[in-house]
Scaffold this motif. Structure first.
Motif, PDB file in Angstrom:
ATOM      1  N   LEU A   1      -5.139   6.178 -38.552  1.00 12.99           N
ATOM      2  CA  LEU A   1      -3.639   5.664 -38.924  1.00 12.99           C
ATOM      3  C   LEU A   1      -2.968   6.989 -39.480  1.00 12.99           C
ATOM      4  N   ASP A   2      -1.732   7.301 -38.598  1.00 12.71           N
ATOM      5  CA  ASP A   2      -0.930   8.641 -38.921  1.00 12.71           C
ATOM      6  C   ASP A   2      -0.451   8.416 -40.623  1.00 12.71           C
ATOM      7  N   SER A   3       0.048   7.346 -40.978  1.00 14.01           N
ATOM      8  CA  SER A   3       0.362   7.031 -42.404  1.00 14.01           C
ATOM      9  C   SER A   3      -0.631   6.226 -43.081  1.00 14.01           C
ATOM     10  N   ALA A   4      -1.041   6.613 -44.371  1.00  7.55           N
ATOM     11  CA  ALA A   4      -2.065   5.575 -45.128  1.00  7.55           C
ATOM     12  C   ALA A   4      -1.145   4.293 -45.410  1.00  7.55           C
ATOM     13  N   SER A   5       0.263   4.346 -45.239  1.00  7.77           N
ATOM     14  CA  SER A   5       1.140   3.060 -45.356  1.00  7.77           C
ATOM     15  C   SER A   5       0.706   1.928 -44.705  1.00  7.77           C
ATOM     16  N   LEU A   6      -0.085   2.443 -43.438  1.00  5.86           N
ATOM     17  CA  LEU A   6      -0.408   1.307 -42.475  1.00  5.86           C
ATOM     18  C   LEU A   6      -1.647   0.755 -42.365  1.00  5.86           C
ATOM     19  N   VAL A   7      -2.589   1.199 -43.652  1.00  7.34           N
ATOM     20  CA  VAL A   7      -3.571   0.248 -43.865  1.00  7.34           C
ATOM     21  C   VAL A   7      -3.262  -1.217 -44.257  1.00  7.34           C
ATOM     22  N   LEU A   8      -4.198  -2.074 -43.679  1.00  6.67           N
ATOM     23  CA  LEU A   8      -3.891  -3.498 -43.772  1.00  6.67           C
ATOM     24  C   LEU A   8      -5.148  -4.066 -44.307  1.00  6.67           C
ATOM     25  N   PRO A   9      -5.066  -5.380 -44.728  1.00  7.46           N
ATOM     26  CA  PRO A   9      -6.303  -6.154 -45.092  1.00  7.46           C
ATOM     27  C   PRO A   9      -7.502  -6.063 -44.313  1.00  7.46           C
ATOM     28  N   GLU A  10      -7.192  -6.306 -43.029  1.00  5.71           N
ATOM     29  CA  GLU A  10      -8.245  -6.209 -42.066  1.00  5.71           C
ATOM     30  C   GLU A  10      -8.903  -5.174 -41.655  1.00  5.71           C
ATOM     31  N   HIS A  11      -8.614  -3.871 -42.654  1.00  4.12           N
ATOM     32  CA  HIS A  11      -9.209  -2.531 -42.391  1.00  4.12           C
ATOM     33  C   HIS A  11     -10.261  -2.596 -43.388  1.00  4.12           C
ATOM     34  N   LYS A  12     -10.721  -3.776 -44.090  1.00  2.00           N
ATOM     35  CA  LYS A  12     -11.344  -3.527 -45.413  1.00  2.00           C
ATOM     36  C   LYS A  12     -12.914  -3.255 -44.992  1.00  2.00           C
ATOM     37  N   ASP A  13     -13.307  -3.532 -43.908  1.00  2.04           N
ATOM     38  CA  ASP A  13     -14.881  -3.041 -43.399  1.00  2.04           C
ATOM     39  C   ASP A  13     -14.789  -1.828 -42.538  1.00  2.04           C
ATOM     40  N   SER A  14     -13.680  -1.193 -42.464  1.00  2.00           N
ATOM     41  CA  SER A  14     -13.528  -0.044 -41.819  1.00  2.00           C
ATOM     42  C   SER A  14     -13.810   1.288 -42.473  1.00  2.00           C
ATOM     43  N   ILE A  15     -13.881   2.418 -41.635  1.00  2.77           N
ATOM     44  CA  ILE A  15     -13.635   3.671 -42.167  1.00  2.77           C
ATOM     45  C   ILE A  15     -12.018   4.149 -41.428  1.00  2.77           C
ATOM     46  N   VAL A  16     -11.265   4.483 -42.539  1.00  9.80           N
ATOM     47  CA  VAL A  16     -10.080   4.655 -42.133  1.00  9.80           C
ATOM     48  C   VAL A  16      -9.592   6.296 -42.306  1.00  9.80           C
ATOM     49  N   ILE A  17      -9.250   6.841 -41.150  1.00 11.82           N
ATOM     50  CA  ILE A  17      -8.780   8.125 -41.093  1.00 11.82           C
ATOM     51  C   ILE A  17      -7.385   8.237 -41.027  1.00 11.82           C
ATOM     52  N   THR A  18      -6.840   9.003 -41.980  1.00 10.73           N
ATOM     53  CA  THR A  18      -5.377   9.113 -42.138  1.00 10.73           C
ATOM     54  C   THR A  18      -4.713  10.301 -41.726  1.00 10.73           C
ATOM     55  N   GLY A  19      -3.471  10.362 -41.306  1.00 15.16           N
ATOM     56  CA  GLY A  19      -2.868  11.638 -41.404  1.00 15.16           C
ATOM     57  C   GLY A  19      -2.001  11.927 -42.464  1.00 15.16           C
ATOM     58  N   SER A  20      -2.168  11.164 -43.531  1.00  9.78           N
ATOM     59  CA  SER A  20      -1.241  11.327 -44.805  1.00  9.78           C
ATOM     60  C   SER A  20      -1.879  12.509 -45.867  1.00  9.78           C
ATOM     61  N   HIS A  21      -1.134  12.756 -46.577  1.00 14.43           N
ATOM     62  CA  HIS A  21      -1.811  13.721 -47.649  1.00 14.43           C
ATOM     63  C   HIS A  21      -2.499  12.901 -48.528  1.00 14.43           C
ATOM     64  N   GLY A  22      -3.552  13.783 -49.402  1.00 13.48           N
ATOM     65  CA  GLY A  22      -4.400  13.269 -50.259  1.00 13.48           C
ATOM     66  C   GLY A  22      -3.851  13.205 -51.694  1.00 13.48           C
ATOM     67  N   GLY A  23      -2.560  12.863 -51.876  1.00  6.23           N
ATOM     68  CA  GLY A  23      -1.867  12.934 -53.273  1.00  6.23           C
ATOM     69  C   GLY A  23      -1.370  11.516 -53.699  1.00  6.23           C
ATOM     70  N   LEU A  24      -1.824  11.332 -54.833  1.00  7.67           N
ATOM     71  CA  LEU A  24      -1.392  10.110 -55.440  1.00  7.67           C
ATOM     72  C   LEU A  24       0.146  10.051 -55.440  1.00  7.67           C
ATOM     73  N   LEU A  25       0.904   8.880 -55.291  1.00 13.32           N
ATOM     74  CA  LEU A  25       2.399   8.831 -55.394  1.00 13.32           C
ATOM     75  C   LEU A  25       3.020   8.647 -56.965  1.00 13.32           C
ATOM     76  N   GLY A  26       3.729   9.400 -57.304  1.00  9.38           N
ATOM     77  CA  GLY A  26       3.943   9.441 -58.773  1.00  9.38           C
ATOM     78  C   GLY A  26       2.753   9.478 -59.801  1.00  9.38           C
ATOM     79  N   ASN A  27       1.774  10.122 -59.174  1.00  5.33           N
ATOM     80  CA  ASN A  27       0.364   9.852 -60.043  1.00  5.33           C
ATOM     81  C   ASN A  27       0.032   8.961 -60.534  1.00  5.33           C
ATOM     82  N   ARG A  28       0.058   7.576 -59.714  1.00  9.23           N
ATOM     83  CA  ARG A  28      -0.161   6.646 -60.210  1.00  9.23           C
ATOM     84  C   ARG A  28      -1.312   6.208 -59.271  1.00  9.23           C
ATOM     85  N   PRO A  29      -2.657   5.929 -60.150  1.00  4.94           N
ATOM     86  CA  PRO A  29      -3.960   5.562 -59.470  1.00  4.94           C
ATOM     87  C   PRO A  29      -3.788   4.221 -58.481  1.00  4.94           C
TER      88      PRO A  29
END
Length: 268
Positions: free
Chosen positions: A149-177
């Motif tokens: 997934l080029d963006s972590a925003s594209l993660v969906l509930p149906e990915h729950k049993d999957s390994i998700v590889i993203t193009g996103s950065h590994g930073g929290l947004l606004g430091n919110r867990p």
């Protein structure tokens, strides 16, 4: 009238208010993020340079937006936390600008705040981006599935049993867990965005530990940020969280090896 300034932790968290505005957002400056800014009809945009990285992917969106006549710039990843729009506005320092932004007086070394003010003179572009950039790819269909997934925003509930590889950065947004990932998955990979100020580029990893999700980042120097297939094909692991380490995963291996090892462990 000067264009309004919209401050956001991610370009994926901005709505119609971005239209004809200067969007100061703490996303990386890659092509996918730039595409979203163009789609929102922003008059101008400032991103984080994400360490620039492999093939200069962290700033590739600047040239992309130049094609649409949209002024764009980046701040240094070591001057402002990626994923934190407020920190970017308060402390960010410009590192790169496209021709459209340069014509409005944007130069390296300028403060983000001053650059945003100068960009208020930008005129909205009348050029629309392509209808869509394909951004989700099923890499391995056999369970556990592997999605790119080029963006972590594209993660969906149906990915729950999957390994998700993203193009996103590994930073929290606004430091919110809670922003580490929208939905639980088996494991997740990100780009470390050069790690940057306060280690922001890897701050999702401990947050995902608390949810029992194995997670890691690949080095920005090894894979193109914003490109999930590059994360998988080219990435070298730079950081792992405790959950991933407990499964025998470590820094220095390839993303392909990370995924293959994880699939073996999960299948055992």
């Amino acid at each position: 009238m000067p264009a309004p300034i919209v401050i956001a932790d991610s370009i994926t968290r901005v709505g119609p208010e971005a239209g004809s505005a200067v969007v100061v957002n703490a996303s990386h400056g890659g092509i996918y993020a730039a595409y979203l800014a163009a789609k929102l009809h922003a008059a101008a945009a400032i991103f984080n340079d994400a360490g620039v990285g492999c093939d200069r992917a962290g700033i590739a969106g600047l040239d992309y937006l130049q094609e649409f006549g949209i002024a764009a710039a980046t701040v240094g990843h070591d001057t402002a936390r990626i994923g934190d729009g407020a920190d970017m506005m308060a402390h960010g320092v410009i590192t790169h600008a496209n021709g459209q932004a340069t014509s409005l007086g944007i130069t390296p070394g300028q403060s983000c705040r001053d650059a945003a003010t100068a960009l208020q003179q930008a005129c909205p572009s009348h050029h629309a981006p392509p209808e869509a950039l394909e951004a989700a790819f099923l890499l391995i269909a056999e369970p556990p599935q592997v999605w790119a997934l080029d963006s972590a925003s594209l993660v969906l509930p149906e990915h729950k049993d999957s390994i998700v590889i993203t193009g996103s950065h590994g930073g929290l947004l606004g430091n919110r867990p809670e922003t580490a990932l929208k939905y639980d998955v088996l494991a997740a990979l990100y780009n470390d965005a050069g790690i940057g100020k306060d280690g922001a580029g890897t701050s999702r990893l401990p947050a995902l530990d608390t949810r029992g999700i194995a997670a890691a980042t690949v080095s920005a120097a090894s894979a193109r940020i914003g490109d999930a297939r590059s994360t998988y094909e080219d990435g070298i692991i730079s950081r792992v969280n405790l959950r991933a380490a407990s499964l025998g995963l470590r820094e220095g291996i390839s993303a392909r090896e990370f995924v293959a090892t994880l699939r073996r462990v999960l299948a055992a």
